[in-house]
Design a protein around this motif. Structure first.
Motif, PDB file in Angstrom:
ATOM      1  N   MET A 130     -42.116 -45.307 -75.612  1.00 49.68           N
ATOM      2  CA  MET A 130     -40.992 -45.078 -74.703  1.00 49.68           C
ATOM      3  C   MET A 130     -40.725 -46.335 -73.891  1.00 49.68           C
ATOM      4  N   ALA A 131     -39.458 -46.581 -73.533  1.00 45.28           N
ATOM      5  CA  ALA A 131     -39.088 -47.803 -72.826  1.00 45.28           C
ATOM      6  C   ALA A 131     -39.914 -47.979 -71.559  1.00 45.28           C
ATOM      7  N   GLU A 132     -40.551 -49.129 -71.423  1.00 47.23           N
ATOM      8  CA  GLU A 132     -41.466 -49.345 -70.301  1.00 47.23           C
ATOM      9  C   GLU A 132     -40.746 -49.433 -68.967  1.00 47.23           C
ATOM     10  N   GLY A 133     -39.470 -49.834 -68.976  1.00 48.50           N
ATOM     11  CA  GLY A 133     -38.725 -49.941 -67.729  1.00 48.50           C
ATOM     12  C   GLY A 133     -37.822 -48.764 -67.451  1.00 48.50           C
ATOM     13  N   GLY A 134     -37.941 -47.707 -68.273  1.00 46.59           N
ATOM     14  CA  GLY A 134     -37.072 -46.554 -68.118  1.00 46.59           C
ATOM     15  C   GLY A 134     -35.862 -46.643 -69.029  1.00 46.59           C
ATOM     16  N   VAL A 135     -34.939 -45.701 -68.855  1.00 49.38           N
ATOM     17  CA  VAL A 135     -33.784 -45.571 -69.733  1.00 49.38           C
ATOM     18  C   VAL A 135     -32.516 -45.547 -68.894  1.00 49.38           C
ATOM     19  N   LEU A 136     -31.480 -46.172 -69.415  1.00 47.86           N
ATOM     20  CA  LEU A 136     -30.177 -46.174 -68.768  1.00 47.86           C
ATOM     21  C   LEU A 136     -29.205 -45.348 -69.618  1.00 47.86           C
ATOM     22  N   ILE A 137     -28.674 -44.271 -69.020  1.00 45.57           N
ATOM     23  CA  ILE A 137     -27.576 -43.526 -69.634  1.00 45.57           C
ATOM     24  C   ILE A 137     -26.278 -44.194 -69.192  1.00 45.57           C
ATOM     25  N   ASN A 138     -25.568 -44.754 -70.134  1.00 43.90           N
ATOM     26  CA  ASN A 138     -24.312 -45.423 -69.806  1.00 43.90           C
ATOM     27  C   ASN A 138     -23.173 -44.718 -70.528  1.00 43.90           C
ATOM     28  N   SER A 139     -21.991 -44.763 -69.934  1.00 43.97           N
ATOM     29  CA  SER A 139     -20.878 -44.065 -70.574  1.00 43.97           C
ATOM     30  C   SER A 139     -19.539 -44.633 -70.164  1.00 43.97           C
ATOM     31  N   LEU A 140     -18.583 -44.479 -71.067  1.00 39.18           N
ATOM     32  CA  LEU A 140     -17.182 -44.570 -70.695  1.00 39.18           C
ATOM     33  C   LEU A 140     -16.902 -43.327 -69.864  1.00 39.18           C
ATOM     34  N   PRO A 141     -16.387 -43.450 -68.639  1.00 36.69           N
ATOM     35  CA  PRO A 141     -16.158 -42.258 -67.811  1.00 36.69           C
ATOM     36  C   PRO A 141     -15.384 -41.170 -68.555  1.00 36.69           C
ATOM     37  N   LYS A 142     -15.773 -39.931 -68.314  1.00 33.84           N
ATOM     38  CA  LYS A 142     -15.198 -38.737 -68.924  1.00 33.84           C
ATOM     39  C   LYS A 142     -15.476 -38.671 -70.418  1.00 33.84           C
ATOM     40  N   SER A 143     -16.649 -39.189 -70.810  1.00 36.59           N
ATOM     41  CA  SER A 143     -17.016 -39.192 -72.223  1.00 36.59           C
ATOM     42  C   SER A 143     -18.270 -38.392 -72.525  1.00 36.59           C
ATOM     43  N   GLY A 144     -18.828 -37.703 -71.523  1.00 40.45           N
ATOM     44  CA  GLY A 144     -19.998 -36.875 -71.807  1.00 40.45           C
ATOM     45  C   GLY A 144     -21.279 -37.365 -71.166  1.00 40.45           C
ATOM     46  N   THR A 145     -21.202 -37.898 -69.962  1.00 40.17           N
ATOM     47  CA  THR A 145     -22.407 -38.367 -69.265  1.00 40.17           C
ATOM     48  C   THR A 145     -23.416 -37.234 -69.117  1.00 40.17           C
ATOM     49  N   HIS A 146     -22.934 -36.067 -68.674  1.00 35.63           N
ATOM     50  CA  HIS A 146     -23.850 -34.936 -68.464  1.00 35.63           C
ATOM     51  C   HIS A 146     -24.399 -34.421 -69.797  1.00 35.63           C
ATOM     52  N   LEU A 147     -23.600 -34.438 -70.836  1.00 34.54           N
ATOM     53  CA  LEU A 147     -24.067 -34.039 -72.161  1.00 34.54           C
ATOM     54  C   LEU A 147     -25.234 -34.917 -72.604  1.00 34.54           C
ATOM     55  N   LEU A 148     -25.085 -36.221 -72.413  1.00 28.59           N
ATOM     56  CA  LEU A 148     -26.146 -37.151 -72.791  1.00 28.59           C
ATOM     57  C   LEU A 148     -27.376 -36.962 -71.904  1.00 28.59           C
ATOM     58  N   GLU A 149     -27.145 -36.689 -70.630  1.00 27.78           N
ATOM     59  CA  GLU A 149     -28.261 -36.413 -69.725  1.00 27.78           C
ATOM     60  C   GLU A 149     -29.059 -35.205 -70.213  1.00 27.78           C
ATOM     61  N   ARG A 150     -28.376 -34.150 -70.607  1.00 24.44           N
ATOM     62  CA  ARG A 150     -29.052 -32.955 -71.111  1.00 24.44           C
ATOM     63  C   ARG A 150     -29.843 -33.265 -72.384  1.00 24.44           C
ATOM     64  N   ALA A 151     -29.296 -34.132 -73.230  1.00 29.47           N
ATOM     65  CA  ALA A 151     -29.994 -34.504 -74.458  1.00 29.47           C
ATOM     66  C   ALA A 151     -31.304 -35.221 -74.148  1.00 29.47           C
ATOM     67  N   LEU A 152     -31.280 -36.123 -73.172  1.00 27.30           N
ATOM     68  CA  LEU A 152     -32.499 -36.836 -72.809  1.00 27.30           C
ATOM     69  C   LEU A 152     -33.525 -35.918 -72.150  1.00 27.30           C
ATOM     70  N   GLU A 153     -33.041 -34.955 -71.379  1.00 33.06           N
ATOM     71  CA  GLU A 153     -33.957 -33.976 -70.792  1.00 33.06           C
ATOM     72  C   GLU A 153     -34.620 -33.143 -71.883  1.00 33.06           C
ATOM     73  N   LEU A 154     -33.869 -32.802 -72.924  1.00 26.71           N
ATOM     74  CA  LEU A 154     -34.427 -32.078 -74.055  1.00 26.71           C
ATOM     75  C   LEU A 154     -35.548 -32.874 -74.715  1.00 26.71           C
ATOM     76  N   LEU A 155     -35.400 -34.202 -74.712  1.00 28.48           N
ATOM     77  CA  LEU A 155     -36.406 -35.072 -75.325  1.00 28.48           C
ATOM     78  C   LEU A 155     -37.580 -35.366 -74.394  1.00 28.48           C
ATOM     79  N   GLY A 156     -37.577 -34.754 -73.207  1.00 27.19           N
ATOM     80  CA  GLY A 156     -38.716 -34.890 -72.307  1.00 27.19           C
ATOM     81  C   GLY A 156     -38.569 -35.927 -71.222  1.00 27.19           C
ATOM     82  N   LEU A 157     -37.399 -36.556 -71.101  1.00 29.62           N
ATOM     83  CA  LEU A 157     -37.176 -37.522 -70.025  1.00 29.62           C
ATOM     84  C   LEU A 157     -36.671 -36.805 -68.779  1.00 29.62           C
ATOM     85  N   ARG A 158     -36.784 -37.500 -67.647  1.00 35.59           N
ATOM     86  CA  ARG A 158     -36.429 -36.884 -66.376  1.00 35.59           C
ATOM     87  C   ARG A 158     -35.507 -37.797 -65.585  1.00 35.59           C
TER      88      ARG A 158
END
Length: 297
Positions: free
Chosen positions: A1-29
């Motif tokens: 796993m990335a040693e410095g953490g992960v950055l969720i980046n997005s074009l606004p109104k493109s699914g930021t929360h959707l991607l956040e939920r996906a990472l939470e499913l994979l065990g990230l916080r």
């Protein structure tokens, strides 16, 4: 796993929360959830590295830096933060904003590609997943969101409220003056291109909303599964059978920014002429690069 953490980046109104939920499913916080309230307050005042890197937090950061003893106002420009209405930060300020987070955590952002930003992310050990979406859906979601952002007042609300529906759509497509703080709303094509340019960064994985949303959002289970696997591989996570069985849960209607979340939902919000103007403004070359065609949807 990335040693410095992960950055969720997005074009606004493109699914930021959707991607956040996906990472939470994979065990990230979410990194913000791991911090005490006093530290979160510091984020909003620009005193600490924020949990969301965008135009608003960049403005707070710049104000805070100007209050520091010996701060030089001339050092405030340089690297853009924010996609549609970017503000500039100097490299030192941005480096602190991109400071390594705890492994297994993520922060969110709307940041365009810039060589200095890419350099700082690599140095911090941050890996990124960036999400894009059909440009018509971006426009269809952005206009009502600006007019009613839910729990907070969007800084462009007054500007949009003074326009008729056609003018609002044209403002998002063509860009223009915001009437606030000297900020300019960039044309949609320029905003999309600035996010797509992250495909040149080896630490960034580019995904599409339509591939991640799954059947509940009008996509396919196969595309959703393949996209989740690609994200897991990119971040060094395990997509276990248990997690795969729960992948439909990434489609979450409870987010304050939720505006329907359907692949072709833009059809109910844009007229055919408006949709055609969006696609004409983007052009076939950029559409193809993003994985879309004018006939899609």
């Amino acid at each position: 796993m990335a040693e410095g953490g992960v950055l969720i980046n997005s074009l606004p109104k493109s699914g930021t929360h959707l991607l956040e939920r996906a990472l939470e499913l994979l065990g990230l916080r979410n990194w913000e959830a791991t911090r005490p309230l006093v530290r979160r307050a510091g984020d909003r005042l620009g005193l600490t590295p924020p949990a969301f890197l965008d135009t608003r937090s960049a403005a707070a950061w710049r104000r805070a830096r100007m209050c520091l003893p010996g701060a030089d106002p001339r050092s405030a420009g340089g690297v853009p933060v924010g996609v549609f209405t970017p503000r500039s930060l100097d490299k030192a300020a941005l480096a602190r904003r991109l400071a390594p987070r705890a492994p297994g955590s993520f922060v969110k952002a709307h940041i365009p590609y810039h060589p200095i930003t890419a350099e700082l992310m690599t140095k911090a050990g941050l890996r990124s997943v960036t999400i894009i979406r059909d440009p018509r859906a971006v426009v269809a979601s952005m206009v009502p969101f600006v007019l009613d952002a839910g729990g907070w007042r969007h800084f462009l609300q007054d500007r949009f409220a003074a326009l008729c529906p056609e003018q609002r759509v044209d403002l998002v497509i063509n860009g223009g003056e915001t009437g606030r703080d000297g900020l300019t709303l960039l044309p949609l094509k320029q905003a999309i291109e600035s996010v797509l340019d992250w495909d040149t960064h080896p630490g960034t994985l580019l995904v599409r909303f339509e591939d991640l949303v799954g059947p509940r959002g009008g996509g396919s289970a196969a595309a959703q599964s393949a996209t989740l696997q690609a994200i897991a591989d990119h971040l060094g996570c395990q997509l276990t059978e248990d997690r795969r069985a729960r992948m439909a849960g990434v489609f979450d209607t409870t987010a304050p920014t939720f505006r329907g979340g359907q692949v072709a939902g833009w059809r109910a919000r844009l007229t055919p002429d408006q949709a055609n103007r969006v696609m004409a403004a983007i052009g076939p070359t950029l559409l193809a690069r993003a994985g879309y065609e004018a006939a899609d949807g």
